[in-house]
Design a protein around this motif. Structure first.
Motif, mmCIF file in Angstrom:
data_model
loop_
_atom_site.group_PDB
_atom_site.id
_atom_site.type_symbol
_atom_site.label_atom_id
_atom_site.label_comp_id
_atom_site.label_asym_id
_atom_site.label_seq_id
_atom_site.Cartn_x
_atom_site.Cartn_y
_atom_site.Cartn_z
ATOM 1 N N LYS A 99 20.618 -48.792 -29.800
ATOM 2 C CA LYS A 99 19.555 -48.600 -30.778
ATOM 3 C C LYS A 99 19.843 -47.340 -31.591
ATOM 4 O O LYS A 99 20.222 -46.303 -31.047
ATOM 5 N N ARG A 104 18.092 -52.175 -33.826
ATOM 6 C CA ARG A 104 19.225 -52.705 -33.087
ATOM 7 C C ARG A 104 20.486 -52.605 -33.947
ATOM 8 O O ARG A 104 20.483 -52.953 -35.127
ATOM 9 N N TRP A 138 15.300 -53.612 -37.742
ATOM 10 C CA TRP A 138 14.082 -53.090 -37.146
ATOM 11 C C TRP A 138 13.057 -54.193 -36.955
ATOM 12 O O TRP A 138 12.799 -54.984 -37.881
#
Length: 285
Positions: A99, A104, A138
């Motif tokens: 992250k 991600r 996101w």
């Protein structure tokens, strides 16, 4: 587990929104070849190639194979021959466990190939510009997702690809609640060389999806638009186009299939309207 993954993919397989493009450039290649010129033009990223993907929602962690393929004909005008283009874009995507700033991290690579031909003439086929990219996606909650992709198209030396490096940035916004996929993907391409054997304008593409899932089926309208943003030479004729169509998809649990059809409704300096059939195979490993 595959059922759950297939359901998530149906809503969030956005990060594969990078698949390297070709159509406008290759169509112009064929037209220019008939005139004895090797020049290329148009978007490096194929307009419409990210249709059907929820460009915004992060993928579930894992590795994915996605193959997007299309075939179409651009009609000649004023006696000019029709141009036929086939494109295949195999993609590997890794949704990493990492992250960054709450997003991600996703890594993507593609090696597209194409075949282009002019009416009553032979086809030419070959490898197109390879593409490498990183993406941050996101999950903002309530079905809303946003992603940013930074990638690069690498130069190739054949007559079907661009011989200069191109920087590619993408901003995707998706709403995927209640089995909807309402997505806009904005793609901005910047060429890094002012002089090359190919005509390399900077470009802006927008791919739009508005589909609804009913059980295993997904259907809805789609469309795309593209614009050249500058003139690489003083005599270059800037291109733009808008196309509309419809998509249908089916979730087989282990694989997802999508198909869509698009038709140009407006174009400038492309030499004619394009009708194109698209297909996509999505396989999670």
């Amino acid at each position: 587990m595959l059922n759950d993954l297939g359901s998530k993919l149906r809503k969030s397989i956005d990060s594969l929104a990078f698949k390297s493009g070709v159509a406008a450039a290759a169509c112009m290649t064929a037209l220019c070849m008939t005139a004895g010129s090797p020049a290329l033009a148009g978007s490096v990223t194929q307009p419409g190639e990210t249709i059907g993907l929820a460009v915004g929602a992060p993928l579930p962690e894992g590795v994915y194979f996605v193959d997007t393929f299309d075939w179409g004909v651009r009609e000649g005008q004023n006696g000019a021959p029709d141009t036929t283009l086939a494109v295949n874009i195999p993609v590997l995507a890794w949704a990493t466990p990492a992250k960054v700033l709450g997003a991600r991290l996703q890594l993507l690579a593609a090696l597209p190939a194409l075949a282009v031909g002019v009416q009553n003439s032979d086809y030419t086929s070959g490898i197109y510009n390879p593409f490498l990219a990183g993406q941050l996606a996101w999950d903002l909650g309530n079905g809303l997702g946003v992603s940013y992709l930074l990638g690069v198209y690498l130069p190739v030396g054949n007559k079907l690809g661009f011989d200069s490096t191109s920087i590619n940035q993408r901003l995707g916004i998706s709403y995927t609640a209640d089995d909807w996929n309402l997505t806009a993907n904005t793609i901005y391409g910047i060429h890094t060389r002012s002089e090359s054997r190919t005509l390399n304008p900077d470009f802006l593409n927008i791919d739009v999806t508005a589909t609804k899932t009913f059980g295993k089926w997904t259907v809805g309208p789609v469309g795309f638009a593209s614009w050249d943003l500058n003139k690489p030479t003083s005599t270059y004729r800037k291109q733009d186009q808008i196309a509309l169509g419809a998509l249908a998809g089916y979730n087989f649990d282990k694989v997802i299939l999508q198909g869509y059809l698009t038709r140009t409704v407006s174009e400038t300096n492309y030499g004619g309207k394009d009708t194109r059939a698209w297909g996509r195979l999505i396989v999670p490993f």
